[in-house]
Design a protein around this motif. Structure first.
Motif, PDB file in Angstrom:
ATOM      1  N   GLU A 181       0.821  -1.208   0.000  1.00 29.70           N
ATOM      2  CA  GLU A 181       0.000   0.000   0.000  1.00 29.70           C
ATOM      3  C   GLU A 181       0.859   1.263   0.000  1.00 29.70           C
ATOM      4  O   GLU A 181       0.503   2.263  -0.638  1.00 29.70           O
ATOM      5  N   LEU A 182       2.004   1.217   0.710  1.00 31.97           N
ATOM      6  CA  LEU A 182       2.910   2.367   0.720  1.00 31.97           C
ATOM      7  C   LEU A 182       3.462   2.616  -0.681  1.00 31.97           C
ATOM      8  O   LEU A 182       3.506   3.768  -1.147  1.00 31.97           O
ATOM      9  N   VAL A 183       3.868   1.549  -1.353  1.00 32.70           N
ATOM     10  CA  VAL A 183       4.393   1.676  -2.716  1.00 32.70           C
ATOM     11  C   VAL A 183       3.315   2.225  -3.653  1.00 32.70           C
ATOM     12  O   VAL A 183       3.564   3.142  -4.450  1.00 32.70           O
ATOM     13  N   ASP A 184       2.126   1.690  -3.542  1.00 33.73           N
ATOM     14  CA  ASP A 184       1.018   2.129  -4.399  1.00 33.73           C
ATOM     15  C   ASP A 184       0.709   3.603  -4.175  1.00 33.73           C
ATOM     16  O   ASP A 184       0.541   4.373  -5.138  1.00 33.73           O
ATOM     17  N   TYR A 185       0.660   4.011  -2.910  1.00 27.26           N
ATOM     18  CA  TYR A 185       0.364   5.415  -2.587  1.00 27.26           C
ATOM     19  C   TYR A 185       1.458   6.333  -3.128  1.00 27.26           C
ATOM     20  O   TYR A 185       1.175   7.394  -3.704  1.00 27.26           O
ATOM     21  N   ALA A 186       2.724   5.936  -2.912  1.00 28.66           N
ATOM     22  CA  ALA A 186       3.848   6.777  -3.342  1.00 28.66           C
ATOM     23  C   ALA A 186       3.887   6.927  -4.860  1.00 28.66           C
ATOM     24  O   ALA A 186       4.208   7.999  -5.382  1.00 28.66           O
ATOM     25  N   LYS A 187       3.532   5.863  -5.577  1.00 25.38           N
ATOM     26  CA  LYS A 187       3.520   5.937  -7.038  1.00 25.38           C
ATOM     27  C   LYS A 187       2.395   6.841  -7.547  1.00 25.38           C
ATOM     28  O   LYS A 187       2.558   7.571  -8.529  1.00 25.38           O
ATOM     29  N   LYS A 188       1.252   6.790  -6.864  1.00 23.01           N
ATOM     30  CA  LYS A 188       0.106   7.612  -7.277  1.00 23.01           C
ATOM     31  C   LYS A 188       0.244   9.065  -6.821  1.00 23.01           C
ATOM     32  O   LYS A 188      -0.445   9.948  -7.362  1.00 23.01           O
ATOM     33  N   ASN A 189       1.115   9.294  -5.846  1.00 24.49           N
ATOM     34  CA  ASN A 189       1.294  10.649  -5.296  1.00 24.49           C
ATOM     35  C   ASN A 189       2.782  10.988  -5.236  1.00 24.49           C
ATOM     36  O   ASN A 189       3.381  11.064  -4.158  1.00 24.49           O
ATOM     37  N   PRO A 190       3.421  11.180  -6.400  1.00 22.46           N
ATOM     38  CA  PRO A 190       4.872  11.441  -6.440  1.00 22.46           C
ATOM     39  C   PRO A 190       5.261  12.652  -5.588  1.00 22.46           C
ATOM     40  O   PRO A 190       4.653  13.723  -5.684  1.00 22.46           O
ATOM     41  N   GLY A 191       6.252  12.451  -4.724  1.00 16.54           N
ATOM     42  CA  GLY A 191       6.748  13.549  -3.891  1.00 16.54           C
ATOM     43  C   GLY A 191       5.893  13.859  -2.689  1.00 16.54           C
ATOM     44  O   GLY A 191       6.214  14.765  -1.907  1.00 16.54           O
ATOM     45  N   LYS A 192       4.806  13.095  -2.484  1.00 19.07           N
ATOM     46  CA  LYS A 192       3.915  13.370  -1.351  1.00 19.07           C
ATOM     47  C   LYS A 192       4.256  12.516  -0.123  1.00 19.07           C
ATOM     48  O   LYS A 192       3.687  12.732   0.949  1.00 19.07           O
ATOM     49  N   VAL A 193       5.141  11.552  -0.282  1.00 21.30           N
ATOM     50  CA  VAL A 193       5.585  10.751   0.863  1.00 21.30           C
ATOM     51  C   VAL A 193       6.947  11.266   1.304  1.00 21.30           C
ATOM     52  O   VAL A 193       7.931  11.189   0.570  1.00 21.30           O
ATOM     53  N   ASN A 194       6.988  11.813   2.512  1.00 18.07           N
ATOM     54  CA  ASN A 194       8.250  12.274   3.093  1.00 18.07           C
ATOM     55  C   ASN A 194       8.778  11.198   4.045  1.00 18.07           C
ATOM     56  O   ASN A 194       8.010  10.577   4.772  1.00 18.07           O
ATOM     57  N   PHE A 195      10.072  10.996   4.026  1.00 13.49           N
ATOM     58  CA  PHE A 195      10.673  10.075   4.991  1.00 13.49           C
ATOM     59  C   PHE A 195      11.809  10.779   5.709  1.00 13.49           C
ATOM     60  O   PHE A 195      12.416  11.727   5.199  1.00 13.49           O
ATOM     61  N   THR A 196      12.092  10.326   6.915  1.00  8.25           N
ATOM     62  CA  THR A 196      13.124  10.968   7.725  1.00  8.25           C
ATOM     63  C   THR A 196      14.251   9.995   8.050  1.00  8.25           C
ATOM     64  O   THR A 196      14.115   8.778   7.886  1.00  8.25           O
ATOM     65  N   SER A 197      15.364  10.555   8.480  1.00  6.38           N
ATOM     66  CA  SER A 197      16.515   9.758   8.938  1.00  6.38           C
ATOM     67  C   SER A 197      17.313  10.622   9.897  1.00  6.38           C
ATOM     68  O   SER A 197      17.006  11.803  10.089  1.00  6.38           O
ATOM     69  N   ALA A 198      18.346  10.038  10.483  1.00  8.29           N
ATOM     70  CA  ALA A 198      19.184  10.789  11.427  1.00  8.29           C
ATOM     71  C   ALA A 198      20.195  11.673  10.710  1.00  8.29           C
ATOM     72  O   ALA A 198      20.977  12.365  11.360  1.00  8.29           O
ATOM     73  N   GLY A 199      20.204  11.658   9.385  1.00  6.12           N
ATOM     74  CA  GLY A 199      21.110  12.529   8.654  1.00  6.12           C
ATOM     75  C   GLY A 199      21.454  11.984   7.283  1.00  6.12           C
ATOM     76  O   GLY A 199      21.299  10.788   7.011  1.00  6.12           O
ATOM     77  N   VAL A 200      21.909  12.875   6.424  1.00  2.00           N
ATOM     78  CA  VAL A 200      22.313  12.484   5.072  1.00  2.00           C
ATOM     79  C   VAL A 200      23.461  11.483   5.160  1.00  2.00           C
ATOM     80  O   VAL A 200      24.460  11.718   5.844  1.00  2.00           O
ATOM     81  N   GLY A 201      23.311  10.341   4.481  1.00  2.00           N
ATOM     82  CA  GLY A 201      24.366   9.337   4.490  1.00  2.00           C
ATOM     83  C   GLY A 201      24.243   8.311   5.603  1.00  2.00           C
ATOM     84  O   GLY A 201      25.048   7.384   5.669  1.00  2.00           O
ATOM     85  N   SER A 202      23.253   8.454   6.477  1.00  2.00           N
ATOM     86  CA  SER A 202      23.038   7.453   7.523  1.00  2.00           C
ATOM     87  C   SER A 202      22.422   6.215   6.875  1.00  2.00           C
ATOM     88  O   SER A 202      21.833   6.285   5.792  1.00  2.00           O
TER      89      SER A 202
END
Length: 334
Positions: free
Chosen positions: A150-171
């Protein structure tokens, strides 16, 4: 000096063999490793997974070898400061480093030019210590996705609308999500949070971001409360505590996702005899009920390498794997 002469005179009267033993025993006692406290450098501040791993093993090692293992925190520069400090120490087994997949495999690849040493020639792997499972989670704040599909389906139908986070660039969570998005053929936006896990969790709870790869133990309570939803576990197999949560491979993404391991390094040229003592002690420590129980509460698998040779080939394989990943993903480091 007079006392030593008296010992030798008495030994000589007792026979040549005993005289040799009297001379050799003080040297043998001095050469026995470890004969004084051992320093373990940790490339993070106190309280994190790597620090906890070092302290739990250090406590058991003290019981086994009879010398304290002192933990010294040296955070900064993606682990480079701590690694270089350890690598430049005398290779006698009294200065070691406990790091994780980020510091001991990703940093040497991603930031190779920032090192003043050649990582692969300057350190030696003693053993992997433990593996911390991670979850691919989503927020439940205005986001109804309930599975990886469902996450993949949503992200494909809504390009750029799924934001994800991490502890930093390159983590490694950043790499994991980038790899996931690419394999899924979806466009997702990275919003890093320098506050680490606590900052990532807050962004998820308020709905500023929709997804993240994060330490399983850190979010267990929030999952139980219904504030976060686990879609998949990044581990070799399902967790006994979460039997209904598939691995990311089972969810259709084999080869994506990092095993968040911790490992022990020593300076290159450390005598094999010393490395053997350390490795044997680690294997014994890994069986201690107190250590097993402490890690179990964090959903952690205690997994030392079976031998020194395996430990060294394992780390070489990990670094080779990350060279391929870094080449494929091509994250821009600003």
């Amino acid at each position: 000096m007079k006392r030593l002469r008296l010992m030798l005179w008495r030994a000589a009267l007792a026979g040549p063999a005993l005289a040799v033993a009297a001379i050799a025993s003080p040297a043998a006692a001095q050469d026995k490793y470890p004969s004084r406290p051992v320093k373990i450098i940790v490339p993070y501040g106190p309280g994190g997974a790597t620090d906890i791993t070092a302290r739990l093993f250090g406590e058991q090692l003290r019981n086994i070898v009879g010398q304290p293992f002192m933990i010294e925190s040296k955070p900064g520069a993606y682990g480079i400061l701590a690694i270089e400090d350890m690598a430049r120490a005398k290779p006698d087994g009294y200065t070691l480093l406990v790091g994780n997949v980020s510091t001991n495999a990703i940093t040497p690849v991603l930031f190779k030019n920032r090192f003043s040493i050649d990582f692969e020639k300057s350190v030696v792997s003693v053993t992997r210590l433990a593996i911390y499972p991670s979850f691919l989670v989503t927020t439940t704040k205005n986001f109804e996705v309930k599975s990886v599909a469902e996450l993949v389906d949503y992200a494909k139908k809504n390009p750029g609308k799924v934001n994800f986070t991490s502890a930093g660039v390159g983590s490694f969570p950043h790499f994991d999500m980038e790899m996931f998005a690419r394999r899924a053929g979806a466009v997702m936006v990275h919003i890093p949070n320098k506050a680490g896990a606590s900052g990532m969790i807050n962004d998820l709870l308020v709905g500023e971001v929709q997804a993240a790869v994060i330490n399983a133990a850190s979010v267990a309570g929030l999952i139980k409360a219904g504030n976060l939803r686990p879609l998949a576990v990044l581990a070799e197999q399902r967790l006994a505590e979460y039997p209904d949560i598939p691995t990311l491979a089972e969810a259709g993404f084999p080869g994506v996702g990092t095993l968040h391991w911790q490992s022990l390094l020593a300076p290159a040229n450390t005598p094999k005899e010393v490395l053997a003592v350390l490795h044997k002690a680690i294997l014994e420590a890994a069986q201690a009920p107190q250590l097993q129980e402490a890690f179990k509460t964090q959903l952690v698998s205690v997994k030392p390498n079976a031998s020194l040779e395996e430990a060294q080939s394992w780390l070489a394989d990990e670094i080779a794997s990350w060279k391929k990943i870094v080449s494929e993903v091509k994250i821009e480091m600003n």
